[in-house]
Write an enzyme that holds these catalytic residues in place. Structure first.
Site, PDB file in Angstrom:
ATOM      1  N   HIS A 314     -88.095  20.831 -19.001  1.00 47.02           N
ATOM      2  CA  HIS A 314     -89.129  21.790 -18.623  1.00 47.02           C
ATOM      3  C   HIS A 314     -88.512  23.120 -18.218  1.00 47.02           C
ATOM      4  CE1 HIS A 314     -88.381  21.569 -14.234  1.00 47.02           C
ATOM      5  NE2 HIS A 314     -88.264  20.263 -14.379  1.00 47.02           N
ATOM      6  N   CYS A 332     -84.401  16.188 -13.862  1.00 44.09           N
ATOM      7  CA  CYS A 332     -84.958  16.786 -15.072  1.00 44.09           C
ATOM      8  C   CYS A 332     -83.919  17.678 -15.753  1.00 44.09           C
ATOM      9  CB  CYS A 332     -86.193  17.615 -14.727  1.00 44.09           C
ATOM     10  SG  CYS A 332     -87.603  16.624 -14.173  1.00 44.09           S
ATOM     11  N   ASN A 334     -83.478  21.316 -16.927  1.00 43.69           N
ATOM     12  CA  ASN A 334     -84.045  22.650 -16.736  1.00 43.69           C
ATOM     13  C   ASN A 334     -83.617  23.591 -17.851  1.00 43.69           C
ATOM     14  OD1 ASN A 334     -83.761  22.857 -13.052  1.00 43.69           O
ATOM     15  ND2 ASN A 334     -85.002  21.544 -14.379  1.00 43.69           N
TER      16      ASN A 334
END
Length: 384
Positions: A314, A332, A334
């Site tokens: 994301h 996550c 990035n």
């Protein structure tokens, strides 16, 4: 009267009596209670007359020997006729639709024998009543275009006991030969996965004949399922944690190389774990929470989920200084806003994401872990 004349008279009377007896005995009277001949036509039912606990998907037919049907119908308790087809020779009628669970059915009509005599068609039978009817779903859905790591997944609302029977009811066809296998990931889910990624642009048709199928313990399937879908182009994300880069390979060629930040390497709770994952979901905006690390309602854009453990690719423009240099996320991957948008637009559900070089690996325990298992581990989960 003289003796000679008397003898002549008696001879004449005797002759007349004999003639009368002969005349009266030249034929025999018609019998008064002779039974008419039995009709030659014989009607046979499948299932047999008065049968009970019939599987509603079993062959339902009626045949006549030495004759043909003049009229024929099978009706349910509400008087609705079951769809069926009469053979060209008029000797066999067979239902062309599945029957219902826990229903009674009646035959009616008549057959005409070779002797011209009529034979009635009559009888009844009933279908089985399951203790429980279980609903199932199938994914991908019709007309979907998905990535090369996408499994076929059949999920059930209740646990399945007779897994082998259900697996035998699942069939598939592919436009090109593909080596793969079904595997039970739980009592409620069976997936089909290729040994290697799907060939690009493969067309796949799946049929699950589950209606009338016994799941064990008196449970039966609610409905048949089917799906036709396509594999799209080949696209693979190479996510090597130590490089601080995210590389996109499409049809064997590198098409993107983005600066990235992965999970914090020295905190197992924040690692981006090793494993082969796939894009599960895409959301232009994702609201993220992680109470353990003290953040709530964090809004991030261009989010592609690849694990139900909580990992996404994301946008994190606020972390721009770390992209390509430091791994400091909470697990996550990035990217900058522009790169995240570019990747998001290119991704299909089912695209593989290959994470390597991390300090920890993902255990095969979350919703989609098909590619976290070796091929040997996968095939051992088959019920056949």
């Amino acid at each position: 009267m003289s003796g000679s004349k008397l003898r002549s008279l008696w001879a004449a009377l005797a002759g007349a009596l004999v003639a009368l007896l002969l005349i009266s005995g030249c034929g025999s009277p018609a019998p008064q209670d002779q039974k008419p001949a039995d009709p030659v036509a014989e009607v046979a039912f499948e299932p047999g007359a008065a049968a009970g606990e019939v599987n509603p998907t079993a062959p339902i037919k009626v045949t006549v020997d030495r004759g043909k049907f003049d009229s024929i119908a099978l009706t349910n308790a509400d008087g609705k006729q079951v769809a069926g087809e009469l053979s060209k020779d008029g000797r066999t009628w067979q239902a062309t639709e599945a029957l219902g669970y826990g229903k009674s059915y009646s035959w009616s009509g008549q057959a005409i024998g070779e002797d011209g005599l009529q034979v009635p068609v009559q009888g009844q039978f009933s279908t089985l009543q399951p203790k429980k009817v279980i609903r199932a779903t199938i994914n991908p859905t019709d007309n979907a275009e998905v990535g090369i790591a996408m499994p076929i997944s059949v999920k059930f609302d209740e646990p399945v006991k007779d897994k082998a029977a259900i697996q035998r009811a699942l069939t598939m066809q592919t436009s090109v030969p593909v080596d793969g296998s079904w595997a039970w990931l739980s009592d409620r889910q069976v997936d089909w996965r290729p040994k290697e990624y799907w060939p690009a642009h493969t067309h796949i048709s799946v049929n699950a004949k589950l209606y009338g199928q016994s799941y064990g313990d008196g449970a039966y399937g609610m409905a048949d399922l089917s799906t036709d879908f396509d594999i799209g182009r080949s696209q693979i994300v190479k996510a090597a944690v130590g490089t601080h880069r995210l590389v996109v390979m499409r049809n064997g060629q590198q098409v993107a190389n983005y600066a990235a930040s992965y999970g914090e390497e020295y905190d197992p709770g924040r690692n981006t774990p090793n494993g082969i994952f796939m894009v599960m979901q895409k959301n232009p905006v994702e609201i993220m929470d992680n109470p353990r690390y003290g953040y709530h309602d964090v809004r991030k854009t261009w989010a592609a989920r690849f694990s139900n453990h909580g990992e996404f690719i994301h946008e994190n423009q606020e972390n721009a200084a770390a992209l390509g240099k430091v791994n400091n996320s909470h697990g996550c991957i990035n990217l900058s806003a522009a790169d995240a948008k570019a990747y998001y637009d290119s991704a299909l559900i089912g695209d593989p994401i290959e994470v390597t070089g991390s300090a920890s690996s993902m255990p095969p325990q979350f919703d989609v872990y098909d590619w976290l298992l070796s091929w040997d581990q996968w095939t051992k989960k088959s019920a056949l």
